[in-house]
Design a protein around this motif. Structure first.
Motif, PDB file in Angstrom:
ATOM      1  N   ASN A 122     -29.389   5.199 -33.869  1.00 13.21           N
ATOM      2  CA  ASN A 122     -29.279   6.215 -35.082  1.00 13.21           C
ATOM      3  C   ASN A 122     -29.257   7.345 -34.594  1.00 13.21           C
ATOM      4  O   ASN A 122     -30.018   8.243 -34.907  1.00 13.21           O
ATOM      5  CB  ASN A 122     -30.435   6.080 -36.134  1.00 13.21           C
TER       6      ASN A 122
ATOM      7  N   ARG B 145     -20.383  16.043 -47.440  1.00 13.64           N
ATOM      8  CA  ARG B 145     -21.099  15.113 -46.567  1.00 13.64           C
ATOM      9  C   ARG B 145     -20.417  13.796 -46.853  1.00 13.64           C
ATOM     10  O   ARG B 145     -20.222  13.329 -47.865  1.00 13.64           O
ATOM     11  CB  ARG B 145     -22.627  14.720 -46.836  1.00 13.64           C
TER      12      ARG B 145
ATOM     13  N   GLU C 131     -19.727   9.767 -45.599  1.00 14.86           N
ATOM     14  CA  GLU C 131     -19.895   8.528 -44.884  1.00 14.86           C
ATOM     15  C   GLU C 131     -18.932   7.617 -44.628  1.00 14.86           C
ATOM     16  O   GLU C 131     -18.273   7.285 -45.672  1.00 14.86           O
ATOM     17  CB  GLU C 131     -21.187   7.725 -45.658  1.00 14.86           C
ATOM     18  N   LYS C 132     -18.747   7.286 -43.427  1.00 16.03           N
ATOM     19  CA  LYS C 132     -17.452   6.119 -43.131  1.00 16.03           C
ATOM     20  C   LYS C 132     -18.022   5.133 -42.337  1.00 16.03           C
ATOM     21  O   LYS C 132     -18.579   5.258 -41.363  1.00 16.03           O
ATOM     22  CB  LYS C 132     -16.478   7.040 -42.590  1.00 16.03           C
TER      23      LYS C 132
ATOM     24  N   THR D  63     -22.093   3.034 -39.375  1.00 22.92           N
ATOM     25  CA  THR D  63     -21.682   4.105 -40.433  1.00 22.92           C
ATOM     26  C   THR D  63     -21.689   5.425 -39.413  1.00 22.92           C
ATOM     27  O   THR D  63     -22.596   5.430 -38.543  1.00 22.92           O
ATOM     28  CB  THR D  63     -22.544   4.211 -41.530  1.00 22.92           C
TER      29      THR D  63
ATOM     30  N   ILE E  27     -21.618   9.530 -40.167  1.00 16.74           N
ATOM     31  CA  ILE E  27     -21.870  10.428 -41.167  1.00 16.74           C
ATOM     32  C   ILE E  27     -21.355  11.975 -40.859  1.00 16.74           C
ATOM     33  O   ILE E  27     -21.714  12.264 -39.727  1.00 16.74           O
ATOM     34  CB  ILE E  27     -23.490  10.597 -41.640  1.00 16.74           C
TER      35      ILE E  27
END
Length: 468
Positions: free
Chosen positions: A13, A69, A71-72, A84, A86
């Protein structure tokens, strides 16, 4: 490749710190790709590292997302969930402060033989090399030695390019932004001195005084401030179904649906819609037609829904609009005349219900011809100029578009019944200027989008400013 982040060790992360500076253009589709890798060595060669996934988006998608912002999901490895990404965008701060100042003067020198003086002030900012650059000129106040000039606004960066007209010089004084920022006080009463007079006359004191009456500074908001603050762009399309377009079943028709390439209407819609959809969260676009006989009774309509649903003319995405347009061509009979006012008023009614800046409406009219209801359209545009709304007109085909240029209002602001439009809200572009067959067609569509959308940010700002 534009750049690489730093490496973050041993983390699933990672929170990357490195920022990348890009030039943002609302009117362009700025495609981005993000590739993620797991570092296995110190080699700069990406093929030497494990590929973790990738994401595609546009800069407009990031900026247009809530709070800028986005997210993909990461893709690129078949059959595997890659996680994901961001993405965050922020506007670089530059000085956007605007200063509002007002000055008056007392007991200025008399310069006119038969009257007093017609004084005005010219402001120069000091340059690093010791020269001065003009940055503002007040209006002239006629026949007085004690003028009060109107308050004026000027960007602070313009305070902290030469006019050589001949006028009688009264005098000058110098100050600084820091001094002016103190506001109205004894610090901001300035003696106006004429150096020539001072040299000639021993008893010369001054040629009058200038007093700062008021000083205020406020930050000027940008287009991105409003988008980031949640302003949504609502996009509506209106398509010309008049008979002058030609029989849709014939290849010479502007509405001809070729199996091999998009027609001018579809190309213009895609060029503009693909960019503007990034700023519309629900991706539902009302689509209207005008100038056709519509079922079931064959009456002529100038604002019929392309999807056949009068209670909700919205289509899902630009693809949905194109589909509804093509279906309508098979359902209606091309007729006339070419009336714009009904579709302008249709969008204006929606815009009139949301005046708080949370939504801004953009109407794209694609037409082949000479407008039939010029007076009514002018009136509709003048009324719409008070609303959160802009109008883009793309002219297709080879007709003369003189009337469209008049509606554009770049040179002369449009008026109706003696009332002048509050803002310039119309942008007209002839499609033929961007037509190039073959491999250059994509580039020409980017040029079309750039041209028609370039004024939208300033038009949105002018509405927000007018409404405080």
């Amino acid at each position: 490749q534009f750049g690489r982040t730093e490496v973050i060790d041993n983390s699933l992360n990672p929170d990357f710190l490195r920022k990348f500076v890009l030039d943002y253009c609302f009117e362009e589709r700025q495609n981005l790709r993000f590739d993620l890798y797991d570092v296995d060595s110190k080699s700069p060669d990406l093929s030497k590292h494990d590929f973790l996934g990738q994401a595609f988006c546009t800069l407009g998608e990031i900026v247009g997302s809530a709070g800028s912002r986005l997210e993909k999901p990461l893709t690129g490895i078949p059959g595997k969930k890659c996680g994901t990404i961001i993405l965050l965008a922020e506007e670089l701060g530059n000085c956007r402060d605007v200063a509002t100042l007002q000055f008056c003067a007392n007991k200025l020198d008399k310069k006119d033989f038969f009257g007093k003086s017609d004084p005005f002030m010219v402001f120069y900012r000091s340059n690093e090399d010791g020269t001065f650059t003009i940055c503002h000129k007040t209006e002239v106040v006629r026949n007085t030695l004690n003028p009060v000039w109107a308050a004026f606004a000027i960007p602070v960066r313009a305070l902290c390019n030469g006019d050589h007209d001949r006028h009688d010089f009264i005098g000058e004084f110098t100050t600084s932004y820091r001094e002016l920022a103190r506001g109205q006080s004894h610090f901001n009463v300035y003696e106006v001195v004429n150096p020539r007079k001072k040299m000639k006359k021993k008893k010369y004191l001054n040629s009058g005084t200038v007093t700062l009456l008021s000083f205020a500074v406020e930050a000027e908001h940008t287009f991105l401030d409003y988008i980031r603050g949640g302003t949504q762009l609502n996009f509506t399309v209106a398509i010309d179904f008049t008979a002058s377009n030609g029989n849709p079943s014939q290849p010479t028709s502007l509405h001809y649906l070729s199996p091999f390439q998009l027609n001018a209407y579809s190309l213009a819609l895609r060029a503009v819609g693909d960019i503007i959809q990034d700023y519309d969260s629900d991706k539902m676009f009302p689509a209207l037609g005008f100038g056709a006989k519509v079922p079931p009774d064959g009456h002529v309509s100038h604002e019929f829904p392309l999807n056949g649903d009068a209670s909700n003319p919205a289509c899902r995405g630009i693809a949905g609009v194109l589909e509804a347009y093509q279906r309508s061509l098979r359902r209606v009979q091309l007729y006339g005349p070419t009336n714009f006012a009904p579709v302008v008023n249709h969008v204006a009614r929606s815009a009139a219900t949301v005046l708080d800046g949370s939504q801004y409406f953009v109407l794209l009219i694609i037409t082949d011809g000479v407008i039939s209801d010029m007076a009514q359209t002018k009136e509709a545009i003048v009324n719409a100029a008070k609303l959160p709304m802009s109008i883009i007109i793309v002219g297709v085909g080879q007709a003369e578009f003189d009337a469209m240029v008049e509606l554009d209002g770049d040179d002369i602001r449009i008026s109706s019944r003696g009332k002048v439009a509050e803002r310039d809200i119309v942008q007209f572009v002839p499609f033929r200027d961007y037509m190039s067959g073959g491999p250059g067609a994509g580039l020409s569509m980017a040029g079309l989008a750039r041209e028609v959308l370039a004024e939208i940010p300033d038009q949105l700002l002018s509405y927000m400013k007018a409404r405080g």
